[in-house]
Scaffold this active site. Structure first.
Site, PDB file in Angstrom:
ATOM      1  N   GLY A  26       0.826  -1.204   0.000  1.00 47.49           N
ATOM      2  CA  GLY A  26       0.000   0.000   0.000  1.00 47.49           C
ATOM      3  C   GLY A  26       0.855   1.246   0.000  1.00 47.49           C
TER       4      GLY A  26
ATOM      5  N   SER B 239       1.557   3.318  -2.223  1.00 46.14           N
ATOM      6  CA  SER B 239       1.081   4.454  -3.009  1.00 46.14           C
ATOM      7  C   SER B 239      -0.064   5.186  -2.317  1.00 46.14           C
ATOM      8  CB  SER B 239       0.602   3.975  -4.389  1.00 46.14           C
ATOM      9  OG  SER B 239      -0.521   3.103  -4.253  1.00 46.14           O
TER      10      SER B 239
ATOM     11  N   ASN C 279       1.151  -2.595   5.253  1.00 41.62           N
ATOM     12  CA  ASN C 279       0.284  -1.441   5.436  1.00 41.62           C
ATOM     13  C   ASN C 279      -1.029  -1.544   4.662  1.00 41.62           C
ATOM     14  OD1 ASN C 279      -0.399   1.524   5.811  1.00 41.62           O
ATOM     15  ND2 ASN C 279       0.071   1.533   3.621  1.00 41.62           N
TER      16      ASN C 279
ATOM     17  N   TYR D 137     -13.534  -4.615  10.583  1.00 42.92           N
ATOM     18  CA  TYR D 137     -12.184  -4.067  10.662  1.00 42.92           C
ATOM     19  C   TYR D 137     -11.467  -4.581  11.906  1.00 42.92           C
ATOM     20  CZ  TYR D 137      -8.649  -0.331  10.068  1.00 42.92           C
ATOM     21  OH  TYR D 137      -7.498   0.385   9.867  1.00 42.92           O
TER      22      TYR D 137
ATOM     23  N   ALA E  91     -12.189  -7.238  13.688  1.00 43.62           N
ATOM     24  CA  ALA E  91     -11.969  -8.681  13.607  1.00 43.62           C
ATOM     25  C   ALA E  91     -10.695  -8.994  12.819  1.00 43.62           C
ATOM     26  CB  ALA E  91     -13.175  -9.360  12.960  1.00 43.62           C
TER      27      ALA E  91
ATOM     28  N   LYS F 137      -8.093  -6.930  12.193  1.00 44.84           N
ATOM     29  CA  LYS F 137      -6.889  -6.391  12.822  1.00 44.84           C
ATOM     30  C   LYS F 137      -6.522  -7.138  14.097  1.00 44.84           C
ATOM     31  CE  LYS F 137      -5.729  -3.115   9.933  1.00 44.84           C
ATOM     32  NZ  LYS F 137      -4.446  -3.173   9.209  1.00 44.84           N
TER      33      LYS F 137
END
Length: 251
Positions: free
Chosen positions: A14, A16, A92, A158, A160, A162
């Protein structure tokens, strides 16, 4: 005291995106060569590559779906052919989706978060960490979130994903530590970025932060650079909040 990453190669997934591009610039500014991963936005990735090269380091862009094993393996082959083996991984990238309640969140969103948070980190470890083991040095840095501690309404998919990521990386830290590979997590709060400046909509959030303000993307990149360096060579297995005290991991 300075952060010197000369001679190291960092891969930022990620790279960019909003947080990723600042991480890439910061790591490059510390002397690391950079592999800028992107999924769809090639133009943005090439801009980051150009910025890194302007700082005097080598840089390439690399495309792939970080939830697919074949893509991650192809990324490794390209990076090794052009730059060498990455010894700093910054995981990321994450899938974006609309947040709603547990009762109405589509099941596909839970699966997407599992793939981009858990499988992403598993695949990056399986594909890139063996070379770190051979070299006897490495850094794995996962970008988590303050949401993993907040557990607020609409955050379930989200959180769950992470929280699953947290488990994978803590276990990995124990498994690869003997090879002088550290594994840590950086957990941003609701940050200000180049594309998303601060505004009045965040008044309620700021009021709950002990510092009474929001942090910025550079705050995240600074901690990533520190954890990537030898200054942090005895820090591993940690979840570090960068939220102005909005969440506080406890003992």
């Amino acid at each position: 005291m300075q952060i010197d990453l000369t001679g190291h190669l960092a891969l930022v997934t990620g790279g960019s995106g909003q947080l990723g591009r600042v991480m890439c610039r910061t790591l490059a500014g510390c002397g690391a060569d950079i592999a800028v991963h992107y999924h769809q936005n090639a133009a943005s990735a090439e801009k980051v590559v150009a910025e890194a090269r302007a700082l005097g380091v080598r840089a390439v862009s690399v495309q792939g779906d970080i939830t697919q094993q074949a893509d991650v393996q192809a990324m490794r082959q390209q990076i090794e052919a052009e730059l060498g083996s990455p010894d700093i991984l910054v995981n990321n990238a994450v899938i974006q989706y609309d947040w709603t309640s547990v009762l109405t969140q589509p099941l596909a969103d839970y699966e997407g978060q599992f793939r981009s948070s858990v499988l992403h980190n598993v695949l990056m470890a399986q594909v890139f960490v063996p070379a770190m083991i051979q070299h006897g040095w490495g850094r794995v840095i996962g970008i988590n979130t303050e949401c993993a501690m907040q557990n607020l309404p609409t955050q379930s998919a989200y959180v769950a994903g992470k929280r699953g990521m947290d488990g994978v990386l803590r276990v990995l830290a124990r498994e690869v530590g003997e090879h002088q590979i550290t594994v840590n997590q950086v957990a941003p709060g609701w940050m200000i970025s180049e594309d998303k400046p601060d505004d009045a909509a965040a008044d309620t959030y700021r009021a709950g932060v002990p510092l009474r303000r929001r942090g910025c993307d550079q705050d995240i990149a600074n901690l990533v650079a520190y954890l990537a360096s030898d200054l942090a060579n005895f820090i591993s297995g940690q979840y570090i909040s960068v939220s102005g005290g909005n969440v506080m991991p406890t003992i």
